[in-house]
Design a protein around this motif. Structure first.
Motif, PDB file in Angstrom:
ATOM      1  N   ALA A  72       0.561  -1.260  -0.140  1.00 18.06           N
ATOM      2  CA  ALA A  72      -0.112  -0.131  -0.285  1.00 18.06           C
ATOM      3  C   ALA A  72       0.851   1.535   0.338  1.00 18.06           C
ATOM      4  O   ALA A  72       0.630   2.365   0.254  1.00 18.06           O
ATOM      5  N   THR A  73       1.964   1.354  -1.032  1.00  9.40           N
ATOM      6  CA  THR A  73       2.997   2.228  -0.686  1.00  9.40           C
ATOM      7  C   THR A  73       3.792   2.634  -1.938  1.00  9.40           C
ATOM      8  O   THR A  73       4.004   1.452  -2.258  1.00  9.40           O
ATOM      9  N   ALA A  74       4.380   3.195  -2.095  1.00  9.24           N
ATOM     10  CA  ALA A  74       5.375   3.820  -3.295  1.00  9.24           C
ATOM     11  C   ALA A  74       6.664   4.521  -2.960  1.00  9.24           C
ATOM     12  O   ALA A  74       7.030   5.058  -3.474  1.00  9.24           O
ATOM     13  N   ASP A  75       6.273   5.448  -1.249  1.00  9.62           N
ATOM     14  CA  ASP A  75       7.132   5.876  -1.349  1.00  9.62           C
ATOM     15  C   ASP A  75       7.597   5.819   0.561  1.00  9.62           C
ATOM     16  O   ASP A  75       6.960   6.245   1.271  1.00  9.62           O
ATOM     17  N   LEU A  76       8.541   4.860   0.756  1.00 12.97           N
ATOM     18  CA  LEU A  76       9.221   4.636   1.905  1.00 12.97           C
ATOM     19  C   LEU A  76       9.758   5.194   2.264  1.00 12.97           C
ATOM     20  O   LEU A  76      11.108   4.964   1.368  1.00 12.97           O
ATOM     21  N   HIS A  77       9.904   5.577   3.203  1.00  8.95           N
ATOM     22  CA  HIS A  77      10.694   6.404   3.845  1.00  8.95           C
ATOM     23  C   HIS A  77      12.019   6.329   6.060  1.00  8.95           C
ATOM     24  O   HIS A  77      11.379   5.437   5.969  1.00  8.95           O
ATOM     25  N   HIS A  78      12.631   6.290   5.884  1.00  7.15           N
ATOM     26  CA  HIS A  78      13.252   6.050   6.549  1.00  7.15           C
ATOM     27  C   HIS A  78      13.394   7.112   7.923  1.00  7.15           C
ATOM     28  O   HIS A  78      13.757   8.213   7.509  1.00  7.15           O
ATOM     29  N   GLU A  79      14.316   6.728   8.855  1.00  5.84           N
ATOM     30  CA  GLU A  79      13.877   7.349   9.967  1.00  5.84           C
ATOM     31  C   GLU A  79      15.122   6.892  11.467  1.00  5.84           C
ATOM     32  O   GLU A  79      13.950   6.617  11.785  1.00  5.84           O
ATOM     33  N   VAL A  80      16.181   7.409  11.256  1.00  6.20           N
ATOM     34  CA  VAL A  80      16.922   6.887  12.361  1.00  6.20           C
ATOM     35  C   VAL A  80      17.081   7.636  13.579  1.00  6.20           C
ATOM     36  O   VAL A  80      16.414   8.144  13.753  1.00  6.20           O
ATOM     37  N   GLU A  81      16.889   6.634  14.703  1.00  2.00           N
ATOM     38  CA  GLU A  81      15.840   7.100  15.944  1.00  2.00           C
ATOM     39  C   GLU A  81      16.781   6.382  16.654  1.00  2.00           C
ATOM     40  O   GLU A  81      17.648   5.311  16.886  1.00  2.00           O
ATOM     41  N   MET A  82      17.416   6.926  18.044  1.00  2.00           N
ATOM     42  CA  MET A  82      18.031   6.106  19.097  1.00  2.00           C
ATOM     43  C   MET A  82      16.426   6.204  19.607  1.00  2.00           C
ATOM     44  O   MET A  82      15.513   6.491  20.075  1.00  2.00           O
ATOM     45  N   VAL A  83      17.049   4.542  20.651  1.00  2.00           N
ATOM     46  CA  VAL A  83      15.914   3.858  21.747  1.00  2.00           C
ATOM     47  C   VAL A  83      15.913   3.757  22.720  1.00  2.00           C
ATOM     48  O   VAL A  83      17.353   3.455  23.128  1.00  2.00           O
ATOM     49  N   ILE A  84      15.527   4.150  23.121  1.00  2.00           N
ATOM     50  CA  ILE A  84      14.964   3.443  25.267  1.00  2.00           C
ATOM     51  C   ILE A  84      14.421   2.481  25.223  1.00  2.00           C
ATOM     52  O   ILE A  84      13.693   2.396  25.098  1.00  2.00           O
ATOM     53  N   ALA A  85      14.798   1.930  26.664  1.00  2.00           N
ATOM     54  CA  ALA A  85      13.992   0.617  26.132  1.00  2.00           C
ATOM     55  C   ALA A  85      13.480   1.289  28.869  1.00  2.00           C
ATOM     56  O   ALA A  85      15.129   1.436  29.109  1.00  2.00           O
ATOM     57  N   LEU A  86      12.915   1.387  29.410  1.00  2.00           N
ATOM     58  CA  LEU A  86      12.295   1.564  30.342  1.00  2.00           C
ATOM     59  C   LEU A  86      12.350   0.194  31.217  1.00  2.00           C
ATOM     60  O   LEU A  86      12.052  -1.114  30.529  1.00  2.00           O
ATOM     61  N   GLY A  87      12.657   0.380  32.551  1.00  2.00           N
ATOM     62  CA  GLY A  87      12.916  -0.625  33.261  1.00  2.00           C
ATOM     63  C   GLY A  87      12.103  -0.570  34.135  1.00  2.00           C
ATOM     64  O   GLY A  87      11.823  -1.472  35.222  1.00  2.00           O
ATOM     65  N   ALA A  88      12.413  -0.012  34.634  1.00  2.00           N
ATOM     66  CA  ALA A  88       9.938   1.079  35.658  1.00  2.00           C
ATOM     67  C   ALA A  88       9.445   2.164  34.507  1.00  2.00           C
ATOM     68  O   ALA A  88      10.425   3.027  33.983  1.00  2.00           O
ATOM     69  N   GLY A  89       8.740   2.387  35.634  1.00  2.00           N
ATOM     70  CA  GLY A  89       8.111   3.556  34.969  1.00  2.00           C
ATOM     71  C   GLY A  89       7.026   4.023  35.820  1.00  2.00           C
ATOM     72  O   GLY A  89       7.460   4.246  36.804  1.00  2.00           O
ATOM     73  N   GLY A  90       5.987   4.819  35.224  1.00  2.00           N
ATOM     74  CA  GLY A  90       5.165   5.729  36.869  1.00  2.00           C
ATOM     75  C   GLY A  90       4.372   6.081  35.838  1.00  2.00           C
ATOM     76  O   GLY A  90       4.558   6.795  34.172  1.00  2.00           O
ATOM     77  N   SER A  91       3.369   7.450  36.183  1.00  2.00           N
ATOM     78  CA  SER A  91       2.623   8.244  36.335  1.00  2.00           C
ATOM     79  C   SER A  91       3.255  10.020  36.158  1.00  2.00           C
ATOM     80  O   SER A  91       3.795  10.402  37.861  1.00  2.00           O
ATOM     81  N   ASP A  92       3.438  11.072  35.702  1.00  3.59           N
ATOM     82  CA  ASP A  92       3.574  11.939  36.739  1.00  3.59           C
ATOM     83  C   ASP A  92       4.778  11.974  36.641  1.00  3.59           C
ATOM     84  O   ASP A  92       5.619  12.673  37.989  1.00  3.59           O
ATOM     85  N   ILE A  93       5.767  11.518  35.852  1.00  3.24           N
ATOM     86  CA  ILE A  93       6.999  11.105  36.823  1.00  3.24           C
ATOM     87  C   ILE A  93       7.880  12.850  36.345  1.00  3.24           C
ATOM     88  O   ILE A  93       8.066  13.642  34.993  1.00  3.24           O
ATOM     89  N   PRO A  94       9.019  13.396  37.664  1.00  2.00           N
ATOM     90  CA  PRO A  94       9.147  14.897  37.285  1.00  2.00           C
ATOM     91  C   PRO A  94      10.597  14.532  36.499  1.00  2.00           C
ATOM     92  O   PRO A  94      11.039  13.043  36.217  1.00  2.00           O
ATOM     93  N   VAL A  95      10.982  15.640  35.394  1.00  4.83           N
ATOM     94  CA  VAL A  95      12.168  15.654  34.660  1.00  4.83           C
ATOM     95  C   VAL A  95      12.933  14.849  34.984  1.00  4.83           C
ATOM     96  O   VAL A  95      14.084  14.037  34.645  1.00  4.83           O
ATOM     97  N   ASP A  96      14.049  15.159  36.438  1.00  6.30           N
ATOM     98  CA  ASP A  96      14.301  14.709  37.343  1.00  6.30           C
ATOM     99  C   ASP A  96      14.383  13.468  38.113  1.00  6.30           C
ATOM    100  O   ASP A  96      15.924  13.258  38.723  1.00  6.30           O
ATOM    101  N   LYS A  97      13.751  12.966  37.519  1.00  5.04           N
ATOM    102  CA  LYS A  97      13.790  11.418  38.471  1.00  5.04           C
ATOM    103  C   LYS A  97      13.748  10.236  36.775  1.00  5.04           C
ATOM    104  O   LYS A  97      13.433   9.261  37.233  1.00  5.04           O
ATOM    105  N   ALA A  98      13.673  11.144  35.740  1.00  5.97           N
ATOM    106  CA  ALA A  98      13.036   9.850  34.410  1.00  5.97           C
ATOM    107  C   ALA A  98      14.232   9.365  34.346  1.00  5.97           C
ATOM    108  O   ALA A  98      14.018   8.712  33.520  1.00  5.97           O
ATOM    109  N   ALA A  99      15.405  10.146  34.069  1.00  9.37           N
ATOM    110  CA  ALA A  99      16.816   9.362  33.700  1.00  9.37           C
ATOM    111  C   ALA A  99      16.680   8.492  34.826  1.00  9.37           C
ATOM    112  O   ALA A  99      17.431   7.108  33.903  1.00  9.37           O
ATOM    113  N   ALA A 100      16.391   7.960  35.680  1.00 13.50           N
ATOM    114  CA  ALA A 100      16.890   7.292  36.378  1.00 13.50           C
ATOM    115  C   ALA A 100      15.796   5.701  35.569  1.00 13.50           C
ATOM    116  O   ALA A 100      16.408   4.277  35.884  1.00 13.50           O
ATOM    117  N   LEU A 101      14.748   5.564  34.971  1.00 11.39           N
ATOM    118  CA  LEU A 101      13.810   4.671  34.577  1.00 11.39           C
ATOM    119  C   LEU A 101      14.864   3.994  33.157  1.00 11.39           C
ATOM    120  O   LEU A 101      13.741   2.746  33.014  1.00 11.39           O
TER     121      LEU A 101
END
Length: 228
Positions: A72-101
């Motif tokens: 269903a396409t004649a124009d497939l595009h690539h978009e290279v991206e860094m991907v991060i995987a989370l080892g923990a989560g939560g809701s309303d996470i403060p920015v200063d606590k996010a990197a640890a996840l």
């Protein structure tokens, strides 16, 4: 548990240097996270309102598998991206606590049926059919955060048939990794096993059948594959 039909297998990713695998829960993506890419797409960046979308977990292509050219396409595009995987989560996470996840890092491609996306944009329709199709998320093995260093100077890059198509330092991201995690957590309850594709720099272009690609998160991990 007595299921009416056989349940789908758990989607998982290889872990670099380990015989263990990382089970994947959800796949989140952020759009327009590099200003130069937004400009090449004729769009602007709204720092206050990041754009998020999702891909199904079974769109992931891992373990060095080939990437079939989608229907269903004649124009497939690539978009290279860094991907991060989370080892923990939560809701309303403060920015200063996010990197640890962050549990680990990978490099991936957010493949896009650009012609279908253009039609959707013109009609103010959702992008789902342009982004969430089968095999639309090739991804490398994961490298645990404890085993690598990733910072603003770390570069992501993509070569297609030995020609450089995309490259940029992570410092050019509009929203940093902690900011992405915090913003997502205000919309969804994040959990261990979630993946986040963190955006693409300028240089997106078409892929053709037979193309070979080499994506790299500098000094951390790489991904090679062929479009079939």
């Amino acid at each position: 548990m007595n299921y009416a039909i056989a349940p789908s297998p758990v989607v998982s990713l290889p872990i670099n240097g380990s015989d263990q695998r990382f089970p994947v829960r959800r796949v989140f993506c952020i759009g327009r996270n590099y200003a130069d890419h937004a400009r090449e797409m004729g769009a602007t960046v709204d720092k206050e309102t990041p754009i998020f979308f999702c891909k199904p977990t079974d769109a992931l292509v891992s373990d060095g598998a080939d990437v079939p050219y989608p229907q269903a396409t004649a124009d497939l595009h690539h978009e290279v991206e860094m991907v991060i995987a989370l080892g923990a989560g939560g809701s309303d996470i403060p920015v200063d606590k996010a990197a640890a996840l962050v549990w680990g890092y990978a490099i991936g491609l957010d493949l896009t049926r650009r012609d279908l996306q253009a039609i959707a944009k013109a009609k103010s329709h959702p992008w789902d059919v342009a982004k969430g199709f089968d095999h639309s998320a090739p991804i490398s093995a994961l490298v645990p955060a404890s085993q690598c260093q990733v910072n603003e100077q770390t570069r992501i890059s993509l070569r297609v048939n030995d020609t450089m198509r995309q490259q940029a330092p992570l410092g050019e991201m509009v929203h940093t990794v902690p900011e992405i995690i915090a913003a997502l957590s205000r919309l969804f309850e994040l959990k261990a096993g979630d993946l986040i594709f963190t955006g693409t720099p300028a240089g997106v272009a078409a892929l053709q059948r037979g193309d070979r690609f080499h994506a790299e998160l500098e000094g951390v991990v790489s991904l090679e594959g062929t479009v079939t």
